[in-house]
Design an enzyme around this catalytic site. Structure first.
Site, PDB file in Angstrom:
ATOM      1  N   ASP A 250      30.286  58.262  82.194  1.00  0.00           N
ATOM      2  CA  ASP A 250      31.025  57.713  83.329  1.00  0.00           C
ATOM      3  C   ASP A 250      30.103  57.765  84.551  1.00  0.00           C
ATOM      4  OD1 ASP A 250      33.852  56.879  84.400  1.00  0.00           O
ATOM      5  OD2 ASP A 250      33.042  58.309  85.872  1.00  0.00           O
TER       6      ASP A 250
ATOM      7  N   GLU B  87      29.776  57.118  88.908  1.00  0.00           N
ATOM      8  CA  GLU B  87      30.356  56.862  90.220  1.00  0.00           C
ATOM      9  C   GLU B  87      29.305  56.081  91.000  1.00  0.00           C
ATOM     10  OE1 GLU B  87      33.417  57.401  90.626  1.00  0.00           O
ATOM     11  OE2 GLU B  87      33.658  58.684  88.860  1.00  0.00           O
TER      12      GLU B  87
ATOM     13  N   HIS C 210      38.110  60.785  89.324  1.00  0.00           N
ATOM     14  CA  HIS C 210      37.063  59.941  89.911  1.00  0.00           C
ATOM     15  C   HIS C 210      35.764  60.704  90.166  1.00  0.00           C
ATOM     16  CE1 HIS C 210      39.628  56.437  90.249  1.00  0.00           C
ATOM     17  NE2 HIS C 210      40.563  57.178  90.847  1.00  0.00           N
TER      18      HIS C 210
ATOM     19  N   ASP D 283      35.876  62.549  84.423  1.00  0.00           N
ATOM     20  CA  ASP D 283      36.326  61.303  83.799  1.00  0.00           C
ATOM     21  C   ASP D 283      35.749  61.153  82.392  1.00  0.00           C
ATOM     22  OD1 ASP D 283      37.598  60.906  86.155  1.00  0.00           O
ATOM     23  OD2 ASP D 283      36.566  59.052  86.709  1.00  0.00           O
TER      24      ASP D 283
END
Length: 610
Positions: free
Chosen positions: A43, A45, A184, A189
């Site tokens: 994942d 960001e 998040h 995540d």
């Protein structure tokens, strides 16, 4: 070992199609069970949604295999640009947090090493993988080519609206009771996505999705009863050949061919198969019988023979060779054209045509060009009583041999000779006559009639061309040819030779020599063990006409060398093949349309394109 095509009910080793010889299966054939696959759930960001313009602020990943966590990866990343305020509020990652973080040029190599040899998993994978690829391109790193699994389409396939309001990671994490709630942040995540992935796997197992190869199509909208039959492809070989879908009572439902039997059969259980009839067939199929072949050519021939033998209800083509039609110039005092189902010795023929309608179109073309009689009565050479001329005679389209009472009608003999030459030799006079008529009709703006005459001309030229190609091979007692293996449509085994033995237009034997070995001993063995083929009545070959067409296409492919010819294999110098594209007629129509100032290009293409 020779491989003959004489008996389609046996495989290359001489065993029945259902026989399975003992051999060591490859891992590719067996597939990789999901429990043995190492997944890296990742994942990211980021600073925005554009991989081309944005940057990565955090990477989190979990490596897992067989339900066990093997390791985790997490790092903040300096994106090289400010973190937008709304992103900071959403993720909690601020400019201050990433100011001292390592640059992506330092973090990305570490992540790629962590994930090496794994299958990448992400929720909405195009987003995360898109950023990773963009960073690799920006830093001039080669993308490793990971296999990627996206949990979003899997969830859409497996989770209904009654279970979850949407397919967001947070909703799925609640549904599958994830041990970590997504917030998040990349690692949280990724951990939640691991639990979602395992929950999805639990639902896929009853549907027959238990191997890595199954995941590629697990999200397809395939009926469960079809997907559950994927196991029918498990024991099939990764080799060229023929496959037979069998139903209740061992009925042959469908016959197909492929350069890779297992891969092709697997596709029938995915969304790639969109034919409703075939999906219906798969529902009632109980097993698949493979027939491995030496080359794709042998596979194509076996497929054709098996379709002819079994007439499977789900195959549409080549089931009824007896429905093929020929056009014959009859052998009588005053010959005429007749549409027949078989050829006879000593008569001129063209064809075979796929239907009687197509054959009749060719007959009309010849009648348009030549004053052949169209009556069906058998006329004597000299009639005792003068007959009554028909309307065609009054129009000048028949020399009316029926009225000859004192001597044979010599003018009709010339017409019959011209027809015979057009059928077996040079069709140029017929093409020229009909081309003139097409041009005249186009000049008069009678385009529908011009299109009808063009269709007739096309049917005649196609029938004459096919007969002139089949005839020499049908008369050839034996032809041996070779082609380097591994070229064209023949994959694998480069360095050897594909050997083909053809008798009277029928494949009698074929095999592939070992790379580097002298192919002549194999040629001698194939000629000795080849199928015996009785001579046919030419131009009909001793096989399904489509089989002979396949052989002719192979013989005309690049690299083919003739090894031995018993007989003559040649075509007329001025044959129908020279007119196969009807360029002459097409050019005449275009010229006439230009002359009258019309530019209906689409109409011309419809009427004259071959």
């Amino acid at each position: 070992m020779s491989t003959t095509a004489a008996s389609p009910s046996t495989d290359r080793s001489g065993h029945p199609p259902g026989h399975r010889s003992a051999y060591q299966a490859t891992f590719e054939e067996l597939g990789t069970p999901l429990r043995d696959v190492t997944f890296v759930v990742v994942d990211l960001e980021t600073t925005g949604t554009s991989a081309a313009e944005g940057g990565i602020t955090e990477i989190g990943a979990v490596k897992v295999r067989g339900g066990e966590v093997l390791g985790e990866f997490q790092s903040l990343v300096n994106p090289g640009q400010p973190v937008p305020a709304f992103v900071a509020r959403l993720t909690g990652i601020t400019n201050a947090m990433v100011a001292t973080a390592p640059d992506i040029a330092l973090v990305l190599p570490s992540f790629l090493e962590f994930a090496r040899g794994s299958v990448l998993v992400a929720h909405n994978a195009p987003f995360d993988v898109g950023f990773l690829k963009a960073m690799c391109a920006r830093l001039d790193y080669p993308w490793p080519g990971f296999q990627v699994v996206d949990t979003v389409p899997l969830a859409r396939r497996l989770v209904t609206r009654d279970e979850a309001p949407n397919h967001k990671l947070s909703s799925l994490a609640r549904l599958f009771h994830a041990t970590v709630s997504p917030d998040h942040r990349a690692l949280s995540d990724a951990r939640a996505t691991v639990d979602v992935l395992h929950g999805l796997f639990d639902r896929l197992a009853p549907m027959g999705v238990t191997h890595l190869e199954d995941l590629a199509t697990a999200a397809d909208p395939v009926p469960p009863e079809v997907r559950r039959k994927r196991h029918l492809a498990d024991d099939l070989p990764d080799a060229p050949g023929v496959y037979l879908f069998r139903g209740p009572g061992d009925e042959v439902l469908y016959v197909g061919t492929s350069v890779n039997i297992r891969k092709r059969v697997r596709s029938y259980f995915t969304a790639a198969e969109k034919r409703k009839r075939i999906t219906e067939m798969v529902r009632i199929a109980e097993r698949v019988t493979p027939v491995a072949c030496a080359t794709p050519l042998e596979a194509q021939v076996r497929e054709l023979r098996l379709i002819t033998e079994h007439a499977p209800r789900y195959n549409r083509r080549s089931k009824y060779p007896e429905r093929h039609a020929w056009v014959r110039l009859t052998d009588e005092a005053y010959p005429r054209l007749s549409v027949v189902g078989a050829v006879v010795e000593g008569a001129a023929h063209i064809g075979p045509f796929g239907s009687r309608r197509a054959a009749q179109e060719a007959v009309h073309a010849l009648h348009d060009a030549l004053n052949l009689r169209q009556c069906t009565a058998r006329l004597p050479l000299v009639s005792r009583v003068a007959g009554s001329p028909c309307a065609l005679a009054g129009m000048g389209r028949c020399s009316a041999p029926c009225v000859a009472t004192e001597a044979p009608d010599a003018s009709y003999a010339a017409v019959a000779d011209a027809a015979r030459q057009a059928l077996t030799g040079d069709p140029a006079p017929v093409v020229r006559a009909l081309s003139d008529r097409i041009a005249a009709l186009a000049h008069q703006e009678r385009y529908e009639e011009a299109g009808e005459v063009t269709r007739r001309l096309r049917a005649f030229v196609a029938g004459a061309h096919r007969a002139q190609r089949l005839d020499p091979l049908a008369r050839c007692a034996e032809l041996v040819a070779a082609r380097p293996s591994g070229i064209g449509d023949a994959p694998g085994r480069p360095g050897g030779w594909e050997i083909v033995v053809v008798k009277h237009g029928r494949l009698a034997a074929t095999d592939v020599s070992a790379p580097g070995a002298d192919p002549l001993p194999l040629v001698a063995a194939l000629r000795t063990t080849a199928e015996h083929v009785d001579p046919p009545v030419a131009p009909a070959p001793a096989a399904h006409p489509e089989e002979t067409d396949l052989l002719l296409a192979w013989l005309g492919s690049p690299g083919v060398r003739l090894v031995h010819v018993d007989g003559t294999w040649a075509c007329p110098v001025r044959a129908a093949g020279a007119h196969a594209d009807l360029a002459w007629a097409s050019d005449r129509v275009r010229a006439e349309m230009d002359a009258v100032g019309h530019a209906h290009e689409s109409q011309v293409d419809t009427m004259t394109a071959c």
